[in-house]
Design a protein around this motif. Structure first.
Motif, PDB file in Angstrom:
ATOM      1  N   LEU A  94      -4.894   1.507  -0.547  1.00  0.00           N
ATOM      2  CA  LEU A  94      -4.134  -0.238  -0.812  1.00  0.00           C
ATOM      3  C   LEU A  94      -4.903  -0.197  -2.187  1.00  0.00           C
ATOM      4  O   LEU A  94      -6.151   0.162  -2.625  1.00  0.00           O
ATOM      5  N   TYR A  95      -4.848  -0.956  -2.663  1.00  0.00           N
ATOM      6  CA  TYR A  95      -5.302  -1.703  -4.535  1.00  0.00           C
ATOM      7  C   TYR A  95      -4.704  -3.133  -4.843  1.00  0.00           C
ATOM      8  O   TYR A  95      -3.411  -4.013  -3.709  1.00  0.00           O
ATOM      9  N   LEU A 100      -4.163   6.128   4.065  1.00  0.00           N
ATOM     10  CA  LEU A 100      -3.072   4.646   3.136  1.00  0.00           C
ATOM     11  C   LEU A 100      -4.778   4.322   1.806  1.00  0.00           C
ATOM     12  O   LEU A 100      -5.534   4.656   2.025  1.00  0.00           O
ATOM     13  N   PRO A 148       1.119  -1.315  -0.364  1.00  0.00           N
ATOM     14  CA  PRO A 148       0.398   0.269   0.184  1.00  0.00           C
ATOM     15  C   PRO A 148       1.135   0.986   0.131  1.00  0.00           C
ATOM     16  O   PRO A 148       2.394   0.530   0.271  1.00  0.00           O
TER      17      PRO A 148
END
Length: 394
Positions: free
Chosen positions: A309-310, A307, A264
């Protein structure tokens, strides 16, 4: 009751009017123009065959009933014109009327088949959306001290679900998050994603540490994958990359376990830093590759930090020149955006980068930490992204 319904309709005339109603004037005007021109021309000039354009145009915006009505009107007009130009007994007029009737019926059949397929597609999409809501529960905008936004882009245009996944769970005074990506596509990938999500929602409340949670999820995925055929090692090719995150309410130290998933990004003070782990674990479901223990990486996640995230469908998306999507570079331009705005910008920019056609499913999850009311977090003196060895770990 009938008077009431009629009164409601008359009271709201705009609801009865649709944009397609204005388009009906086009075939009607064409029929009138062609008919008048045909009447005024000598009998040696036959313009009647041009009437077929009226039902043909109607198929672009009308249903099979409207197309049939326009076709019948065109045939009727052709009959009137034939009477004025030598009568219906002539072979030329009879052949024109028969041809126009056949073509009008054909246009109506085409509309009927198209409308039926459109209705079936709408039903399939409705079921797909319901399945996605059951699989990927909509995330709350707020969860404790966290502000959350998410997006899911399916590679298949007609689909709403795929092999990417994300979920959050509240366990006491902390929030746990999972983001994952199933290898492969189709129904198999959906089944594996459903297995992991179901296991996470249950196991997140029964395991005190992230390593124990990761082990439980890996066992669950492995049990599911044993149902796949093992010819030519096919079953060994199925796995799930995942990232497990734990965010305590009253501590700036968060924990993450990497299982073959892209790291991330931490956004703090206009800086974007990847939260990498020195010893990431293999993806879930890799059978004998399961580590003896899952290493936990601690990092500082303070109030005001964000943050991102992917899944790899984001960073592996290519443009027309085969260049990958520069996620970190794009995020650096929008560090001051709220989670919802950041997700919207990334989604729009990603689709523009790929020309609207993704090669793989893409999921985006943005989490921003806000101050906990009436609680003062202990701010770590270490810089973001560094290992906090002096903090308690799992």
């Amino acid at each position: 009751m009938g008077k009431t319904n009629l009164g409601q309709r008359l009271a709201h005339p705009r609801q009865l009017w649709q944009p397609s109603h204005a388009l009906v004037a086009i075939p009607l005007v064409l029929i009138a123009a062609i008919t008048l021109a045909d009447i005024r021309t000598p009998e040696s000039v036959q313009l009647g065959p041009l009437l077929v354009v009226a039902p043909a145009i109607t198929t672009a915006f009308g249903g099979y009933r409207l197309t049939g009505l326009i076709g019948a009107l065109a045939v009727g007009t052709q009959v009137v014109t034939a009477e004025l130009h030598g009568g219906l007994a002539t072979t030329n007029h009879i052949s024109q009327i028969i041809a126009l009737t056949i073509l009008s019926v054909f246009a109506m059949i085409v509309c009927f088949v198209r409308d039926r397929r459109t209705a079936e597609l709408a039903q399939v999409r409705s079921v797909s959306e319901a399945a996605q809501r059951a699989l990927l529960h909509p995330l709350p905008d707020r969860l404790g001290s966290l502000h959350i936004a998410s997006s899911y882009l399916a590679a298949e245009k007609e689909a709403c679900i795929g092999g990417d996944l994300y979920a959050v769970a509240r366990t006491g005074d902390r929030t746990r998050v999972v983001v994952g990506d199933v290898r492969g596509k189709g129904l198999d990938a959906v089944g594996e994603a459903a297995t992991l999500l179901g296991s996470f929602q249950e196991a997140a409340h029964h395991h005190a540490t992230l390593p124990a949670l990761a082990e439980a999820l890996d066992r669950s995925v492995c049990r599911y994958l044993t149902g796949f055929p093992k010819a030519d090692g096919e079953a060994q090719e199925h796995f799930i990359t995942a990232l497990l995150l734990e965010i305590p309410d009253h501590s700036p130290v968060s924990r993450v376990v990497h299982c073959g998933h892209p790291p991330p990004f931490l956004i703090r003070h206009d800086h974007v830093t990847p939260v990498t782990s020195p010893s990431p674990a293999p993806p879930l479901g890799m059978y004998g590759l399961r580590p003896a223990t899952y290493d936990v990486h601690n990092f500082s996640f303070q109030a005001g930090d964000t943050l991102l995230l992917y899944t790899d469908g984001v960073v592996e998306a290519r443009d027309s020149s085969r260049a990958f999507y520069p996620l970190e570079e794009r995020v650096a331009q929008w560090t001051k955006n709220s989670p919802k705005t950041l997700v919207q910008r990334l989604e729009k920019d990603l689709l523009a980068h790929t020309g609207g056609a993704l090669g793989d499913d893409a999921a985006i999850l943005v989490i921003q930490r806000t101050p906990v009311p009436h609680t003062r977090l202990h701010v770590s003196p270490l810089t973001h992204g560094a290992d906090l060895h002096d903090q308690p770990t799992d």
